[in-house]
Write a protein that holds these residues in place. Structure first.
Motif, PDB file in Angstrom:
ATOM      1  N   ASN A  25      19.334  -4.590  21.870  1.00 42.76           N
ATOM      2  CA  ASN A  25      18.082  -4.587  21.111  1.00 42.76           C
ATOM      3  C   ASN A  25      16.875  -4.651  22.036  1.00 42.76           C
ATOM      4  O   ASN A  25      16.898  -5.345  23.061  1.00 42.76           O
ATOM      5  CB  ASN A  25      18.019  -5.799  20.180  1.00 42.76           C
ATOM      6  N   VAL A  27      13.320  -6.143  22.577  1.00 37.97           N
ATOM      7  CA  VAL A  27      12.407  -7.222  22.196  1.00 37.97           C
ATOM      8  C   VAL A  27      11.052  -6.901  22.833  1.00 37.97           C
ATOM      9  O   VAL A  27      10.978  -6.655  24.047  1.00 37.97           O
ATOM     10  CB  VAL A  27      12.912  -8.592  22.694  1.00 37.97           C
ATOM     11  N   ASP A  40      10.574  -9.026  16.995  1.00 37.54           N
ATOM     12  CA  ASP A  40      12.038  -9.035  16.874  1.00 37.54           C
ATOM     13  C   ASP A  40      12.710  -9.946  17.904  1.00 37.54           C
ATOM     14  O   ASP A  40      12.952  -9.558  19.047  1.00 37.54           O
ATOM     15  CB  ASP A  40      12.623  -7.623  16.940  1.00 37.54           C
ATOM     16  N   ALA A  42      15.672 -11.061  19.113  1.00 34.82           N
ATOM     17  CA  ALA A  42      17.063 -10.617  19.029  1.00 34.82           C
ATOM     18  C   ALA A  42      17.951 -11.356  20.026  1.00 34.82           C
ATOM     19  O   ALA A  42      17.676 -11.368  21.222  1.00 34.82           O
ATOM     20  CB  ALA A  42      17.130  -9.113  19.297  1.00 34.82           C
ATOM     21  N   CYS A  62       9.087 -10.096  12.484  1.00 34.19           N
ATOM     22  CA  CYS A  62      10.367  -9.439  12.227  1.00 34.19           C
ATOM     23  C   CYS A  62      10.101  -8.072  11.613  1.00 34.19           C
ATOM     24  O   CYS A  62       9.531  -7.981  10.520  1.00 34.19           O
ATOM     25  CB  CYS A  62      11.217 -10.269  11.273  1.00 34.19           C
ATOM     26  N   THR A  63      10.533  -6.997  12.296  1.00 36.54           N
ATOM     27  CA  THR A  63      10.349  -5.670  11.713  1.00 36.54           C
ATOM     28  C   THR A  63      11.233  -5.468  10.490  1.00 36.54           C
ATOM     29  O   THR A  63      10.915  -4.655   9.619  1.00 36.54           O
ATOM     30  CB  THR A  63      10.632  -4.550  12.723  1.00 36.54           C
ATOM     31  N   HIS A  69      18.169  -8.388  14.611  1.00 37.11           N
ATOM     32  CA  HIS A  69      16.741  -8.485  14.903  1.00 37.11           C
ATOM     33  C   HIS A  69      16.176  -9.887  14.660  1.00 37.11           C
ATOM     34  O   HIS A  69      15.051 -10.170  15.066  1.00 37.11           O
ATOM     35  CB  HIS A  69      15.961  -7.466  14.062  1.00 37.11           C
ATOM     36  N   ILE A  70      16.952 -10.747  13.996  1.00 36.25           N
ATOM     37  CA  ILE A  70      16.428 -12.070  13.617  1.00 36.25           C
ATOM     38  C   ILE A  70      17.311 -13.227  14.044  1.00 36.25           C
ATOM     39  O   ILE A  70      16.970 -14.392  13.814  1.00 36.25           O
ATOM     40  CB  ILE A  70      16.219 -12.167  12.088  1.00 36.25           C
ATOM     41  N   GLY A 146      10.522  -0.807  15.006  1.00 31.24           N
ATOM     42  CA  GLY A 146      11.789  -1.422  14.616  1.00 31.24           C
ATOM     43  C   GLY A 146      12.871  -0.364  14.529  1.00 31.24           C
ATOM     44  O   GLY A 146      13.041   0.449  15.448  1.00 31.24           O
ATOM     45  N   GLY A 187      13.313  -0.215  18.030  1.00 31.42           N
ATOM     46  CA  GLY A 187      14.149  -1.406  18.021  1.00 31.42           C
ATOM     47  C   GLY A 187      15.372  -1.308  18.923  1.00 31.42           C
ATOM     48  O   GLY A 187      15.949  -2.321  19.320  1.00 31.42           O
TER      49      GLY A 187
END
Length: 209
Positions: A25, A27, A40, A42, A62-63, A69-70, A146, A187
């Motif tokens: 991911n 960030v 994000d 991640a 948070c996208t 992502h969270i 994202g 993302g």
């Protein structure tokens, strides 16, 4: 030093609909020498904390609420005092990953977040997820998308809570209307530009998902 964009890649897993996949991911950290936001959080709160290097974290944006992502957002919030912001339409997805921890605030279409003198406008771009958002920072010449738009096309829409016609509408109406030189920071994977992706819209529609 003025506002700048920093990039971190973290690794972990994405899980939905009974499947799990290994993922890397992106960030994104936007800020200056004293304050920042994270887009994000991640996988790895410690790595993100190290990249912040003592700066005040004003928000964790948070996208969307897919777990990859969270997953590090609550730990990062606990370590920094930052508020977690999420579009309300993604609450059902959020609860799958964090049933006992709620976001601290809502993102809404047209909302403006300001960090280090830079405005980021929230664009609600459903399709990959109901509450997916992008963040447009015209002063930085960029949009953080994202999983809505990647180099080569839209984000995936083959799983729960997603819809292909919706993501195409979001990209057409909210992203392809931005200046063509706008850098698209995604993302996952490489960056692209609005101008590079715009000519392919009809191809995506014809291909479908």
């Amino acid at each position: 030093m003025g506002a700048r964009i920093e990039h971190l890649v973290t690794s972990g897993t994405f899980s939905l609909d009974g499947g799990t996949w290994d993922v890397d991911n992106n960030v994104w950290i936007v800020g200056d020498d004293t304050e920042a936001i994270v887009i994000d959080a991640a996988h790895d709160a410690e790595a993100i904390l190290a990249a912040l290097d003592g700066r005040a974290l004003r928000a964790i944006v948070c996208t969307h609420a897919h777990n990859d992502h969270i997953d590090a957002a609550p730990a990062l919030a606990a370590a920094t005092g930052a508020r977690i912001l999420l579009h309300s339409a993604d609450q059902p997805l959020w609860k799958q990953t964090h049933p006992d921890h709620s976001p601290d605030g809502e993102l809404t279409d047209g909302q403006v977040l300001t960090i280090a003198g830079i405005d980021l406008t929230v664009l609600h771009t459903p399709g990959h997820a109901p509450g997916a958002v992008c963040l447009h920072a015209p002063d930085l010449g960029t949009v953080f998308t994202g999983d809505t738009l990647f180099q080569g096309g839209p984000g995936a829409t083959g799983r729960s809570f997603s819809d292909f016609p919706t993501i195409v509408d979001s990209i057409r109406e909210k992203l392809l209307t931005l200046p063509p030189e706008t850098v698209v920071r995604t993302g996952h994977g490489d960056t692209t530009t609005v101008g590079a992706e715009a000519p392919h819209l009809q191809e995506w529609i014809n291909r479908g998902h």
